[in-house]
Design a protein around this motif. Structure first.
Motif: not given
Lengths: 441, 178
Positions: B28-29, B31-37, B100-107, B154-155
């Motif tokens: 989870e951490q 995936l959240y980090r990837q979305a944040d990047l 231009w910008g995005t906002n991801h929510v992963v769940s 993880y990679r």
């Protein structure tokens, strides 16, 4: 019906400039659909999209929702997607298989694949004595006025009158010859995927960009530079000193600098069609190319093979709705949705009998350039939108097409750009000439 | 009966906490980090989350089983990712000039499989809002991550992105990874 200022369409187009309303006026758009798209030959699709009996594919022709369907005898019909009873759309999916007949989801009228009425529930008790007899054409699905195909590419015209498909295509039929001849078996088949991207601009802005040889090094500088950087790093590491061809296809936007584009040529034909000569090269000494050449020579013989691969084309524009990139086996069909919205449908084809690496080479281009995550067209679409916004303003009345005006060479009914005048705006002048002729009605 | 049930529940809970729970949290951490990047436009760091032979893949249809040799919205190794990054960072990337910008929510993270070496296959769902100029677009879909456990964490061996609207027409295009 038209408002006063644009009533006289003949005043909208001059040899080297066009009134801005031609791109932005919704009434002119309606008239274009009537007089151009719903009259001339429009590309519906490739026969291999509907291989089996009952397979259908929907397609918008002008403002008309049509469907292309394969009959049980193998023939292809193009029908209005509409039940003659109460007007219900006959198929609601974009593509599929209708089985042995069409069946309306509203009152179960059924139709053969060629659109002829098959049955109506309780027909005798419901309709005896009325004018809705089985042979009344108003009880069948309406067919496109004319359907013709060339080398597997299906076109329809919604007008009964007019030149046949081959006469309409003229020299631009080379798009399909060049694509199919490059297949050892002389045929192509569709790769079953259609990328669909909507542009927020008038349909003509896209077509004018297709053979605009001056724009690539300006619009696509960022992609060209970025690809060139990675290409150089990969070439250093590679044994033979070459990065994959796909990097070269992208880096060419930057390495072919703005001053070099005049070396190419456009050839402009009647009806607005035109050709841009090739500039990317497909690496004649590459092992993949050499293996392919061998199979081609076996299939065609040395002399014919040389003729086939010697055809020098980058794009063929078939006005008003098709842009074909024959050496890479892909095409973009243009479907105007409204005056400022245009759908492009993008297909890739497989050369029958060609080795896998040749398919993969053109697939790389299809994915990198033509997918909805395109590395290239994002900047085109941005320019198209900006163009349309500017033309909607009153900051000026005209779009100008004056580059290399008067230097083009006319011969045998077509117009070639002069040597070292490849960036001539001849293709735009040629398209608008055809537009004006069609719009005269 | 009640005693036996209590025992089973206890056993299951213990297994969940000790075994799967730590993996679940770590994935989870990640995936959240990837979305944040992505949302903070740290493209270089985002690419760094992929293994050297890692691939980012967005098929045009959920029925696809491989990116290799098929039409793909994205099918990018690290080299192609660097081309995409280089393009958007170039001052003449016209389509990137407007705001231009995005906002991801992963769940909805599910650990599908965990190998003895710690490699993981995880599935999750995402929702992304994009702002470009004055236009808002929404995209949603599912991720499938094949993650390799390394000393640095993880990679990604393969990230598959299935857009719910994969088969619908795209209103304008996608410029960066989703």
């Amino acid at each position: 019906m038209l408002r006063e200022p644009i009533a006289d369409l003949s005043k909208c187009v001059e040899p080297d400039r066009v009134r801005r309303e031609v791109y932005t006026d919704p009434q002119i758009f309606e008239l274009e659909m009537q007089r151009i798209h719903e009259r001339v030959w429009i590309y519906c699709g490739h026969e291999s999209q509907i291989p089996k009996s009952g397979d259908y594919y929907t397609v918008q022709v002008g403002r008309q929702p049509m469907l292309m369907v394969r009959g049980s005898d193998g023939s292809i019909s193009v029908l209005y997607n509409r039940c003659p009873h109460r007007g219900n759309m006959m198929v609601g999916d974009r593509y599929g298989n209708t089985g042995e007949f069409f069946r309306c989801s509203y009152h179960a009228w059924t139709f053969h694949h060629d659109g002829k009425l098959k049955n109506i529930p309780m027909y005798e008790s419901g309709y005896s004595g009325t004018r809705f007899t089985r042979d009344n054409p108003d009880c069948s699905m309406k067919r496109a006025a004319r359907v013709e195909s060339y080398r597997g590419f299906v076109f329809c015209s919604l007008a009964h009158e007019g030149p046949g498909l081959l006469e309409f295509l003229g020299e631009s039929k080379v798009a399909f010859d060049d694509m199919c001849d490059r297949a050892p078996r002389g045929e192509v088949e569709v790769v079953p995927n259609c990328f669909r991207v909507i542009q927020h601009s008038n349909w003509k802005i896209f077509l004018e960009n297709q053979l605009d040889a001056l724009h690539p090094s300006v619009t696509h500088q960022s992609t060209g530079r970025a690809a060139h950087e990675v290409e150089k790093q990969l070439a250093k590491k590679a044994k033979k000193g070459e990065a994959p061809l796909s990097y070269h296809m992208l880096s060419a936007f930057a390495t072919v600098t703005i001053d070099k584009w005049d070396a190419f040529q456009t050839i402009n034909y009647p009806n607005g069609h035109c050709i841009l000569t090739g500039y990317m090269g497909l690496r004649p000494q590459d092992p993949d190319t050499l293996a392919y050449d061998k199979i081609m020579i076996q299939a065609y013989g040395e002399k014919r093979f040389k003729e086939i691969v010697g055809v020098n084309i980058h794009h063929v524009l078939i006005y008003p709705g098709l842009s074909v990139q024959s050496p890479l086996q892909q095409l973009r069909a243009v479907r105007p949705l409204s005056v400022d919205r245009t759908l492009t449908e993008i297909w890739h084809f497989r050369l029958k009998g060609a080795p896998e690496p040749i398919y993969r080479r053109s697939l790389a281009y299809y994915n990198l350039v033509n997918s909805p995550a395109t590395l290239v067209n994002a900047d085109d679409l941005e320019n198209f939108w900006k163009c349309h916004q500017g033309l909607a303003s009153e900051g000026g009345d005209w779009v100008t097409f004056g580059r290399h005006l008067g230097r083009d060479i006319e011969k045998d009914g077509h117009v070639e750009t002069a040597p070292n005048c490849g960036t001539s705006e001849a293709p735009m002048r040629n398209q608008m000439k055809a537009w004006a002729e069609y719009m005269r009605g | 009966m009640a005693k036996r049930l209590r025992k089973t529940v206890k056993k299951l809970l213990k297994r969940a906490v000790n075994g799967h729970h730590s993996t679940h949290h770590a994935v989870e951490q990640f995936l959240y980090r990837q979305a944040d990047l992505l949302d903070s436009k740290r493209w270089e760091d985002w690419i760094g989350l992929f293994a050297d032979d890692g691939v980012y893949w967005m098929p045009p249809d959920p029925s696809y089983t491989t990116w290799d040799g098929t039409p793909a919205i994205f099918a990018e190794d690290k080299n192609l990712m660097r081309v995409r990054m280089g393009r958007v960072l170039h001052p003449d990337a016209w389509s990137q000039r407007p705001l231009w910008g995005t906002n991801h929510v992963v769940s909805n993270v599910i650990i599908e499989k965990e190998g003895p070496n710690g490699d993981v296959i995880a599935r999750s769902r995402f929702h992304m809002m994009e702002l470009r100029r004055d236009d808002v677009r929404h995209f949603a879909g599912s991720y499938m991550h094949q993650l390799k456990k390394t000393a640095e964490g993880y990679r990604i061996k393969l990230q598959r992105v299935d857009m719910t609207n994969a088969q619908a027409a795209y209103d304008y295009v996608l410029q960066i990874w989703v």
